[in-house]
Write a protein that holds these residues in place. Structure first.
Motif, PDB file in Angstrom:
ATOM      1  N   ALA A 236       0.830  -1.213   0.000  1.00 62.45           N
ATOM      2  CA  ALA A 236       0.000   0.000   0.000  1.00 62.45           C
ATOM      3  C   ALA A 236       0.858   1.254   0.000  1.00 62.45           C
ATOM      4  O   ALA A 236       0.523   2.258  -0.646  1.00 62.45           O
ATOM      5  N   GLU A 237       1.978   1.183   0.731  1.00 61.78           N
ATOM      6  CA  GLU A 237       2.868   2.347   0.779  1.00 61.78           C
ATOM      7  C   GLU A 237       3.642   2.521  -0.522  1.00 61.78           C
ATOM      8  O   GLU A 237       3.984   3.646  -0.900  1.00 61.78           O
ATOM      9  N   ALA A 238       3.907   1.396  -1.210  1.00 62.62           N
ATOM     10  CA  ALA A 238       4.773   1.451  -2.391  1.00 62.62           C
ATOM     11  C   ALA A 238       4.019   1.747  -3.690  1.00 62.62           C
ATOM     12  O   ALA A 238       4.627   2.226  -4.661  1.00 62.62           O
ATOM     13  N   TYR A 239       2.730   1.461  -3.732  1.00 65.49           N
ATOM     14  CA  TYR A 239       1.977   1.723  -4.967  1.00 65.49           C
ATOM     15  C   TYR A 239       1.976   3.214  -5.275  1.00 65.49           C
ATOM     16  O   TYR A 239       1.856   4.049  -4.371  1.00 65.49           O
ATOM     17  N   PRO A 240       2.059   3.570  -6.565  1.00 63.12           N
ATOM     18  CA  PRO A 240       1.882   4.989  -6.927  1.00 63.12           C
ATOM     19  C   PRO A 240       0.474   5.446  -6.536  1.00 63.12           C
ATOM     20  O   PRO A 240      -0.425   4.621  -6.372  1.00 63.12           O
ATOM     21  N   SER A 241       0.302   6.745  -6.441  1.00 67.03           N
ATOM     22  CA  SER A 241      -1.025   7.269  -6.106  1.00 67.03           C
ATOM     23  C   SER A 241      -2.004   6.906  -7.218  1.00 67.03           C
ATOM     24  O   SER A 241      -1.610   6.609  -8.358  1.00 67.03           O
ATOM     25  N   ILE A 242      -3.286   6.925  -6.888  1.00 69.08           N
ATOM     26  CA  ILE A 242      -4.307   6.619  -7.901  1.00 69.08           C
ATOM     27  C   ILE A 242      -4.179   7.569  -9.084  1.00 69.08           C
ATOM     28  O   ILE A 242      -4.297   7.169 -10.246  1.00 69.08           O
ATOM     29  N   ALA A 243      -3.912   8.841  -8.812  1.00 71.51           N
ATOM     30  CA  ALA A 243      -3.771   9.827  -9.892  1.00 71.51           C
ATOM     31  C   ALA A 243      -2.620   9.449 -10.816  1.00 71.51           C
ATOM     32  O   ALA A 243      -2.746   9.508 -12.055  1.00 71.51           O
ATOM     33  N   ASP A 244      -1.487   9.031 -10.218  1.00 71.67           N
ATOM     34  CA  ASP A 244      -0.332   8.641 -11.037  1.00 71.67           C
ATOM     35  C   ASP A 244      -0.624   7.357 -11.818  1.00 71.67           C
ATOM     36  O   ASP A 244      -0.156   7.198 -12.961  1.00 71.67           O
ATOM     37  N   GLN A 245      -1.376   6.445 -11.215  1.00 66.23           N
ATOM     38  CA  GLN A 245      -1.705   5.204 -11.916  1.00 66.23           C
ATOM     39  C   GLN A 245      -2.610   5.492 -13.120  1.00 66.23           C
ATOM     40  O   GLN A 245      -2.433   4.906 -14.204  1.00 66.23           O
ATOM     41  N   LEU A 246      -3.596   6.373 -12.916  1.00 66.55           N
ATOM     42  CA  LEU A 246      -4.472   6.738 -14.036  1.00 66.55           C
ATOM     43  C   LEU A 246      -3.675   7.422 -15.144  1.00 66.55           C
ATOM     44  O   LEU A 246      -3.893   7.171 -16.340  1.00 66.55           O
ATOM     45  N   ASP A 247      -2.741   8.253 -14.753  1.00 62.88           N
ATOM     46  CA  ASP A 247      -1.893   8.931 -15.723  1.00 62.88           C
ATOM     47  C   ASP A 247      -1.035   7.921 -16.490  1.00 62.88           C
ATOM     48  O   ASP A 247      -0.849   8.029 -17.713  1.00 62.88           O
TER      49      ASP A 247
ATOM     50  N   HIS B  69      -1.204   7.336 -20.528  1.00 62.04           N
ATOM     51  CA  HIS B  69      -0.058   7.595 -21.412  1.00 62.04           C
ATOM     52  C   HIS B  69       0.591   6.314 -21.925  1.00 62.04           C
ATOM     53  O   HIS B  69       1.092   6.279 -23.048  1.00 62.04           O
ATOM     54  N   ASN B  70       0.591   5.251 -21.115  1.00 63.32           N
ATOM     55  CA  ASN B  70       1.383   4.060 -21.466  1.00 63.32           C
ATOM     56  C   ASN B  70       0.556   2.794 -21.680  1.00 63.32           C
ATOM     57  O   ASN B  70       1.099   1.775 -22.093  1.00 63.32           O
ATOM     58  N   GLY B  71      -0.718   2.864 -21.336  1.00 64.28           N
ATOM     59  CA  GLY B  71      -1.580   1.691 -21.540  1.00 64.28           C
ATOM     60  C   GLY B  71      -1.609   0.768 -20.342  1.00 64.28           C
ATOM     61  O   GLY B  71      -0.768   0.852 -19.435  1.00 64.28           O
ATOM     62  N   VAL B  72      -2.596  -0.121 -20.366  1.00 64.80           N
ATOM     63  CA  VAL B  72      -2.827  -1.008 -19.229  1.00 64.80           C
ATOM     64  C   VAL B  72      -1.657  -1.966 -19.008  1.00 64.80           C
ATOM     65  O   VAL B  72      -1.285  -2.257 -17.873  1.00 64.80           O
ATOM     66  N   ASP B  73      -1.059  -2.449 -20.097  1.00 66.16           N
ATOM     67  CA  ASP B  73       0.024  -3.423 -19.941  1.00 66.16           C
ATOM     68  C   ASP B  73       1.213  -2.817 -19.194  1.00 66.16           C
ATOM     69  O   ASP B  73       1.832  -3.470 -18.342  1.00 66.16           O
ATOM     70  N   GLU B  74       1.532  -1.566 -19.499  1.00 69.24           N
ATOM     71  CA  GLU B  74       2.639  -0.906 -18.790  1.00 69.24           C
ATOM     72  C   GLU B  74       2.267  -0.660 -17.329  1.00 69.24           C
ATOM     73  O   GLU B  74       3.103  -0.785 -16.422  1.00 69.24           O
ATOM     74  N   TRP B  75       1.018  -0.279 -17.134  1.00 70.06           N
ATOM     75  CA  TRP B  75       0.544  -0.074 -15.750  1.00 70.06           C
ATOM     76  C   TRP B  75       0.666  -1.374 -14.959  1.00 70.06           C
ATOM     77  O   TRP B  75       1.094  -1.377 -13.800  1.00 70.06           O
ATOM     78  N   LYS B  76       0.305  -2.490 -15.593  1.00 67.70           N
ATOM     79  CA  LYS B  76       0.401  -3.782 -14.905  1.00 67.70           C
ATOM     80  C   LYS B  76       1.846  -4.089 -14.503  1.00 67.70           C
ATOM     81  O   LYS B  76       2.103  -4.666 -13.445  1.00 67.70           O
ATOM     82  N   LYS B  77       2.784  -3.690 -15.346  1.00 61.55           N
ATOM     83  CA  LYS B  77       4.193  -3.932 -15.012  1.00 61.55           C
ATOM     84  C   LYS B  77       4.591  -3.163 -13.747  1.00 61.55           C
ATOM     85  O   LYS B  77       5.337  -3.676 -12.903  1.00 61.55           O
ATOM     86  N   THR B  78       4.102  -1.945 -13.664  1.00 65.25           N
ATOM     87  CA  THR B  78       4.404  -1.120 -12.480  1.00 65.25           C
ATOM     88  C   THR B  78       3.857  -1.780 -11.222  1.00 65.25           C
ATOM     89  O   THR B  78       4.541  -1.871 -10.189  1.00 65.25           O
ATOM     90  N   ILE B  79       2.606  -2.229 -11.316  1.00 66.84           N
ATOM     91  CA  ILE B  79       1.966  -2.836 -10.147  1.00 66.84           C
ATOM     92  C   ILE B  79       2.645  -4.156  -9.802  1.00 66.84           C
ATOM     93  O   ILE B  79       2.889  -4.474  -8.625  1.00 66.84           O
ATOM     94  N   LYS B  80       2.987  -4.935 -10.811  1.00 67.77           N
ATOM     95  CA  LYS B  80       3.607  -6.238 -10.563  1.00 67.77           C
ATOM     96  C   LYS B  80       4.967  -6.096  -9.886  1.00 67.77           C
ATOM     97  O   LYS B  80       5.340  -6.926  -9.044  1.00 67.77           O
ATOM     98  N   ALA B  81       5.679  -5.033 -10.238  1.00 68.00           N
ATOM     99  CA  ALA B  81       6.986  -4.815  -9.612  1.00 68.00           C
ATOM    100  C   ALA B  81       6.845  -4.652  -8.099  1.00 68.00           C
ATOM    101  O   ALA B  81       7.672  -5.154  -7.322  1.00 68.00           O
ATOM    102  N   VAL B  82       5.794  -3.975  -7.688  1.00 64.18           N
ATOM    103  CA  VAL B  82       5.551  -3.800  -6.246  1.00 64.18           C
ATOM    104  C   VAL B  82       5.151  -5.137  -5.620  1.00 64.18           C
ATOM    105  O   VAL B  82       5.630  -5.511  -4.542  1.00 64.18           O
TER     106      VAL B  82
END
Lengths: 97, 170
Positions: free
Chosen positions: A62-73, A77-90
């Motif tokens: 919870a502390e490491a995830y980007p903010s909801i605003a940053d995730q939506l951004d 800009h980068n699509g769902v697949d890139e967003w998933k990579k960010t979340i998976k890294a955490v």
């Protein structure tokens, strides 16, 4: 550390009391609250602490995830697949035990 | 003006000049401190003793007692009130005035369950007695669990709570 007050309230949510120096053997019970034994309080404290410890990964994620605003951004800009990579890294950094 | 009371038979009349009754108004005649070093939690909106008190015997009926309370205070849930009352014997003193609901010695509202706030309040009392008097505090939590000397949501921290009494010459 889960305290005695939380442990008492986990047993009786309506309990009224005073706890001095985290001493479960000398709780002052107020407003006609039925006393709870020291053994029951300490057993509940251990149970709550174990549950808290087991959920450490959730708090870290919870502390490491980007903010909801940053995730939506990120998605915009980068699509769902890139967003998933960010979340998976955490998730990979803080695995579920 | 800072004054120090000198005690000793070898200094003759100087000793008498520093007797309590001869000290200038505003001089500190004695200091007493009570309190506790451990955390207390209280789950009730009824005020109750929490083991913080101090006793003093004024040397004159004209003396004033400066009462200082210091420590930390919290609540286990955000936005809930924890309050402290001050008593001289059984008489509540040092209250606020003009509050719609609560006129109390000290109250705290916090943003987070883990917040600890400074507890600092004082009153200059005029007990008008030379008998021993005891000052004490009581605490209440309006919803959730109030804490004195530590976080409201955890036993991880313990801080001292100090109740200091200073007799001031009148």
């Amino acid at each position: 550390m889960t305290d005695i007050a939380q442990s008492i309230l986990a047993i009786n949510v309506n309990a009224k009391f005073t706890v001095f120096a985290e001493d479960a053997s000398a709780v002052v019970w107020l407003e006609s609250t039925t006393p709870i034994s020291e053994a029951d309080i300490l057993a509940k404290q251990k149970e709550l602490q174990t549950a808290y410890d087991n959920n450490a990964y959730q708090r870290s994620r919870a502390e490491a995830y980007p903010s909801i605003a940053d995730q939506l951004d990120d998605i915009y800009h980068n699509g769902v697949d890139e967003w998933k990579k960010t979340i998976k890294a955490v998730k990979d950094k803080y695995p579920k035990e | 003006m800072a004054l120090t009371k000198v005690i000793g038979s070898g200094i003759g009349t100087v000793t008498n000049q520093f007797a309590d009754g001869n000290m200038a108004a505003g001089s500190v005649l004695q200091v007493v401190q009570g309190g506790r070093t451990t955390r207390v939690t209280h789950n009730s909106n009824t005020f109750a003793d929490i083991g913080v008190s101090a006793a003093i015997t004024p040397s004159s009926t004209s003396s004033k007692i400066l009462v200082r309370l210091e420590g930390t205070i919290g609540n286990s849930a955000a936005g809930n009130q924890t309050s402290i009352k001050l008593f001289r014997g059984s008489t509540e003193i040092g209250v606020g005035t003009g509050g719609d609901t609560y006129n109390i010695f000290f109250s705290r509202l916090g943003t987070n369950s883990y917040d600890m706030s400074a507890l600092s309040q004082s009153v200059l009392d005029s007990p008008a007695t030379t008998s021993a008097i005891t000052y004490k505090i009581q605490m209440a939590a309006f919803n959730a669990t109030g804490s004195l000397g530590g976080r409201g949501d955890s036993a991880s921290i313990a801080n001292p709570t100090r109740l200091t009494l200073m007799e001031i010459a009148g």
